[in-house]
Design an enzyme around this catalytic site. Structure first.
Site, mmCIF file in Angstrom:
data_model
loop_
_atom_site.group_PDB
_atom_site.id
_atom_site.type_symbol
_atom_site.label_atom_id
_atom_site.label_comp_id
_atom_site.label_asym_id
_atom_site.label_seq_id
_atom_site.Cartn_x
_atom_site.Cartn_y
_atom_site.Cartn_z
ATOM 1 N N ARG A 1 0.018 5.640 16.137
ATOM 2 C CA ARG A 1 0.153 6.996 15.583
ATOM 3 C C ARG A 1 -0.555 8.013 16.453
ATOM 4 N NH1 ARG A 1 -2.536 5.250 9.665
ATOM 5 N NH2 ARG A 1 -4.323 4.229 10.589
ATOM 6 N N GLU B 1 -3.763 6.363 18.572
ATOM 7 C CA GLU B 1 -4.386 5.133 18.076
ATOM 8 C C GLU B 1 -3.695 3.924 18.681
ATOM 9 O OE1 GLU B 1 -5.413 6.354 13.615
ATOM 10 O OE2 GLU B 1 -4.954 4.232 13.792
ATOM 11 N N TYR C 1 -9.878 -4.945 2.544
ATOM 12 C CA TYR C 1 -9.167 -3.768 3.040
ATOM 13 C C TYR C 1 -9.371 -2.612 2.059
ATOM 14 C CZ TYR C 1 -5.077 -1.650 5.494
ATOM 15 O OH TYR C 1 -4.239 -0.858 6.238
ATOM 16 N N ARG D 1 -9.086 -6.750 13.220
ATOM 17 C CA ARG D 1 -8.233 -6.024 14.148
ATOM 18 C C ARG D 1 -8.992 -4.761 14.563
ATOM 19 N NH1 ARG D 1 -4.613 -7.079 17.891
ATOM 20 N NH2 ARG D 1 -2.942 -5.548 18.051
ATOM 21 N N ASP E 1 -10.224 1.126 0.587
ATOM 22 C CA ASP E 1 -10.205 2.549 0.880
ATOM 23 C C ASP E 1 -11.538 3.148 0.447
ATOM 24 O OD1 ASP E 1 -7.725 2.925 2.112
ATOM 25 O OD2 ASP E 1 -6.681 2.806 0.189
ATOM 26 N N ARG F 1 9.859 5.261 -3.378
ATOM 27 C CA ARG F 1 10.286 6.012 -4.571
ATOM 28 C C ARG F 1 11.633 6.696 -4.376
ATOM 29 N NH1 ARG F 1 5.919 9.810 -2.510
ATOM 30 N NH2 ARG F 1 4.239 8.776 -3.608
ATOM 31 N N ARG G 1 0.834 -1.198 0.000
ATOM 32 C CA ARG G 1 0.000 0.000 0.000
ATOM 33 C C ARG G 1 0.877 1.260 0.000
ATOM 34 N NH1 ARG G 1 -5.203 0.020 1.987
ATOM 35 N NH2 ARG G 1 -4.875 1.817 3.333
HETATM 36 P P1 FAD Z 1 -18.340 1.428 7.556
HETATM 37 O O1 FAD Z 1 -17.891 2.837 7.544
HETATM 38 O O2 FAD Z 1 -17.743 0.482 8.529
HETATM 39 O O3 FAD Z 1 -19.936 1.430 7.742
HETATM 40 C C1 FAD Z 1 -20.665 0.297 8.123
HETATM 41 C C2 FAD Z 1 -21.779 0.775 9.024
HETATM 42 O O4 FAD Z 1 -22.670 -0.309 9.264
HETATM 43 C C3 FAD Z 1 -21.288 1.255 10.383
HETATM 44 O O5 FAD Z 1 -21.726 2.574 10.629
HETATM 45 C C4 FAD Z 1 -21.902 0.266 11.362
HETATM 46 O O6 FAD Z 1 -22.276 0.864 12.588
HETATM 47 C C5 FAD Z 1 -23.127 -0.222 10.590
HETATM 48 N N1 FAD Z 1 -23.600 -1.530 11.009
HETATM 49 C C6 FAD Z 1 -22.875 -2.668 11.079
HETATM 50 N N2 FAD Z 1 -23.641 -3.685 11.537
HETATM 51 C C7 FAD Z 1 -24.880 -3.153 11.759
HETATM 52 C C8 FAD Z 1 -26.091 -3.705 12.265
HETATM 53 N N3 FAD Z 1 -26.187 -4.982 12.639
HETATM 54 N N4 FAD Z 1 -27.166 -2.889 12.367
HETATM 55 C C9 FAD Z 1 -27.076 -1.575 12.018
HETATM 56 N N5 FAD Z 1 -25.941 -1.017 11.551
HETATM 57 C C10 FAD Z 1 -24.858 -1.809 11.414
HETATM 58 N N6 FAD Z 1 -9.845 4.979 3.580
HETATM 59 C C11 FAD Z 1 -9.273 5.920 2.793
HETATM 60 O O7 FAD Z 1 -9.623 6.026 1.604
HETATM 61 N N7 FAD Z 1 -8.326 6.777 3.279
HETATM 62 C C12 FAD Z 1 -7.918 6.740 4.572
HETATM 63 O O8 FAD Z 1 -7.058 7.532 4.992
HETATM 64 C C13 FAD Z 1 -8.493 5.753 5.434
HETATM 65 N N8 FAD Z 1 -8.121 5.662 6.719
HETATM 66 C C14 FAD Z 1 -8.698 4.721 7.533
HETATM 67 C C15 FAD Z 1 -8.304 4.668 8.860
HETATM 68 C C16 FAD Z 1 -8.887 3.744 9.718
HETATM 69 C C17 FAD Z 1 -8.451 3.688 11.151
HETATM 70 C C18 FAD Z 1 -9.881 2.836 9.219
HETATM 71 C C19 FAD Z 1 -10.510 1.824 10.131
HETATM 72 C C20 FAD Z 1 -10.270 2.898 7.894
HETATM 73 C C21 FAD Z 1 -9.691 3.835 7.024
HETATM 74 N N9 FAD Z 1 -10.075 3.940 5.696
HETATM 75 C C22 FAD Z 1 -9.489 4.884 4.876
HETATM 76 C C23 FAD Z 1 -11.109 3.037 5.116
HETATM 77 C C24 FAD Z 1 -12.522 3.638 5.175
HETATM 78 O O9 FAD Z 1 -12.860 3.881 6.519
HETATM 79 C C25 FAD Z 1 -13.506 2.647 4.550
HETATM 80 O O10 FAD Z 1 -13.138 2.336 3.225
HETATM 81 C C26 FAD Z 1 -14.956 3.138 4.514
HETATM 82 O O11 FAD Z 1 -15.282 3.934 5.596
HETATM 83 C C27 FAD Z 1 -15.853 1.921 4.465
HETATM 84 O O12 FAD Z 1 -17.195 2.282 4.377
HETATM 85 P P2 FAD Z 1 -18.312 1.175 4.624
HETATM 86 O O13 FAD Z 1 -19.625 1.843 4.385
HETATM 87 O O14 FAD Z 1 -17.994 -0.044 3.869
HETATM 88 O O15 FAD Z 1 -18.146 0.728 6.148
HETATM 89 N N1 UDP Z 2 3.332 0.538 7.919
HETATM 90 C C1 UDP Z 2 4.552 0.472 8.549
HETATM 91 N N2 UDP Z 2 5.104 1.611 9.065
HETATM 92 C C2 UDP Z 2 4.465 2.810 8.997
HETATM 93 C C3 UDP Z 2 3.219 2.876 8.342
HETATM 94 C C4 UDP Z 2 2.659 1.713 7.824
HETATM 95 O O1 UDP Z 2 5.149 -0.593 8.639
HETATM 96 O O2 UDP Z 2 5.008 3.804 9.492
HETATM 97 C C5 UDP Z 2 2.747 -0.724 7.382
HETATM 98 C C6 UDP Z 2 1.864 -1.410 8.421
HETATM 99 O O3 UDP Z 2 1.969 -2.790 8.264
HETATM 100 C C7 UDP Z 2 0.492 -0.929 8.016
HETATM 101 C C8 UDP Z 2 0.606 -0.933 6.489
HETATM 102 O O4 UDP Z 2 1.948 -0.465 6.250
HETATM 103 O O5 UDP Z 2 -0.526 -1.779 8.469
HETATM 104 C C9 UDP Z 2 -0.375 -0.073 5.752
HETATM 105 O O6 UDP Z 2 -0.253 1.258 6.210
HETATM 106 P P1 UDP Z 2 -1.422 2.327 6.014
HETATM 107 O O7 UDP Z 2 -0.903 3.648 6.456
HETATM 108 O O8 UDP Z 2 -1.944 2.212 4.639
HETATM 109 O O9 UDP Z 2 -2.495 1.784 7.062
HETATM 110 P P2 UDP Z 2 -3.966 2.295 7.457
HETATM 111 O O10 UDP Z 2 -3.966 3.790 7.279
HETATM 112 O O11 UDP Z 2 -4.911 1.559 6.571
HETATM 113 O O12 UDP Z 2 -4.060 1.890 8.886
#
Ligand code: FAD
Ligand code: UDP
Length: 368
Positions: free
Chosen positions: A280, A300, A348, A249, A350, A176, A172
């Site tokens: 982080r 986090e 996984y 996780r 985005d 570069r 991911r």
């Molecule tokens: P979710 O946002 O998980 O929505 C699912 C919803 O369903 C939730 O609100 C939940 O409460 C609801 N639900 C589940 N079960 C039930 C039930 N039984 N009854 C009623 N409601 C229910 N993506 C990026 O592009 N850039 C980023 O920088 C990025 N950073 C991230 C950082 C973190 C820590 C995490 C966890 C994810 C990150 N993502 C990022 C990914 C991004 O969050 C997801 O791609 C996106 O939010 C997924 O949307 P979704 O609708 O599939 O799921």
């Molecule tokens: N990672 C790492 N060091 C860092 C940042 C990321 O080793 O400083 C690795 C780690 O395994 C992580 C993965 O790269 O789970 C993907 O990172 P990303 O920032 O995309 O994770 P997310 O934002 O989805 O948590």
């Protein structure tokens, strides 16, 4: 039937699906078990700062259609993610680029850097087909980068040795030989001005939404109200774990309001050593160039998933993939249910991928 679609989950998948279906005259009800809309992209305005309640969310895509789509609801700022890594007090730029290589080894040109990395990788030339994250990282950048910037972070994040984590996860991150600290290679990037909640509110405008409602607690009542159900929760839970539990996780977020204008001078600082218990620290005002007198930071802490916390990340290893395939097979027996999003597809994804998938599914529904 009162509704054409019952949409379980008001995250990006559910909100985009509901919006598009409503636009073509379908009646939708969106429910979410959380007390708010938006799923994991939810932002909350505190002291004038949009706090990413569930971790840093930076929108990035190379798909112009998706970029234009989100921009049609809300304007995006020019934020470019460029995290800093803190390894035992030493600071490095991320992702892995010429700045990082200079900080590690004082190499100043791409040629010097390539030579150094070749030396660093020499011990690992026998790994021709990396089978896990550790092997993949060693082949890509060699020993120093792996030990200082990857191993500690990765093993904290996933709660298991790096040689038990799928290789694709480290891919991911860009690698570069230019002085470019942009964490993503995509053409478009930014953060919605006013926060992600504004984007979700716009998507759900005019649509019936009920928060604080768990689908499973009222399944029978809901099932008879809609022709089709879009389910964006956990696929294993939907089928009552009949083939066993998929692993996820989780994270614990510690949010703090500080009475100082600037804590760390950057939106994201990763702590890449083993011993610091969090991965982080986010400083939310820097996602939007905030100039408030106070600041809000979030640590986090990676965490085992249990039923008391949220399933943030699927663990896409071979064991879980096997279980997933059984659930996917079973899902074919319930054509009235559409499984979509990060949890129901156990991928996984985005944000841009989730939006693209929801739009694609809407298009397909039109042909059914
Ligand atoms: P979710 O946002 O998980 O929505 C699912 C919803 O369903 C939730 O609100 C939940 O409460 C609801 N639900 C589940 N079960 C039930 C039930 N039984 N009854 C009623 N409601 C229910 N993506 C990026 O592009 N850039 C980023 O920088 C990025 N950073 C991230 C950082 C973190 C820590 C995490 C966890 C994810 C990150 N993502 C990022 C990914 C991004 O969050 C997801 O791609 C996106 O939010 C997924 O949307 P979704 O609708 O599939 O799921
Ligand atoms: N990672 C790492 N060091 C860092 C940042 C990321 O080793 O400083 C690795 C780690 O395994 C992580 C993965 O790269 O789970 C993907 O990172 P990303 O920032 O995309 O994770 P997310 O934002 O989805 O948590």
């Amino acid at each position: 039937m009162r509704y054409n679609y019952l949409i379980v989950g008001s995250g990006l998948y559910g909100a985009v699906f509901a919006h598009e279906m409503t636009k073509i005259g379908r009646k939708c009800l969106v429910i979410d078990k959380r007390s708010h809309i938006g799923g994991n992209v939810f932002t909350e305005n505190i002291e004038g700062i949009n706090v990413h309640r569930y971790g840093a969310h930076i929108f990035h895509t190379s798909d112009k259609q998706i970029w234009d789509y989100v921009n049609s609801f809300v304007a995006f700022n020019r934020y470019t993610n460029s995290p800093i890594a803190n390894y035992k007090g030493e600071l490095y730029n991320l992702p892995f680029n010429m700045n990082t290589f200079y900080q590690l080894w004082k190499v100043k040109t791409p040629e010097e850097a390539r030579k150094k990395i070749k030396e660093q990788c020499e011990k690992f030339t026998h790994i021709t087909n990396p089978q896990n994250l550790e092997e993949q990282a060693l082949v890509l950048g060699g020993e120093d980068i792996y030990q200082k910037l990857i191993k500690g972070y990765t093993e904290k994040q996933w709660g298991r040795p790096a040689n038990q984590i799928p290789a694709f996860i480290i891919k991911r991150l860009p690698f570069r030989f230019t002085f470019d600290n942009n964490y993503f290679n995509d053409t478009y990037q930014g953060i919605p001005i006013g926060g992600y909640t504004k984007l979700i509110e716009k998507l759900l405008e005019g649509i019936e939404v009920k928060t604080g409602v768990n689908y499973f607690e009222h399944k029978n009542t809901f099932d008879i109200q809609a022709e089709k159900i879009v389910f964006t929760g956990k696929i294993d839970e939907f089928f009552d774990y009949c083939y066993g539990k998929l692993e996820y996780r989780s994270l614990y977020f510690e949010h703090q309001l500080l009475d100082i204008p600037d804590f760390q001078g950057n939106a994201v600082v990763n702590y890449t050593d083993h011993d610091t218990p969090f991965t982080r620290i986010l400083e939310h005002k820097h996602f939007e160039f905030g100039t408030q007198e106070k600041t809000i930071v979030t640590k986090e802490f990676p965490h085992e998933y249990s039923t008391d916390n949220e399933p943030y990340y699927p663990i896409n290893d071979a064991i879980n993939q096997n279980i997933l395939e059984k659930y996917q097979e079973l899902s074919l027996s319930v054509p009235r249910i559409i499984f979509g999003g990060r949890l129901a597809e156990y991928k996984y994804y985005d944000m841009h991928q989730v939006i693209a998938n929801a739009l694609e599914k809407v298009k397909k529904q039109g042909h059914e």
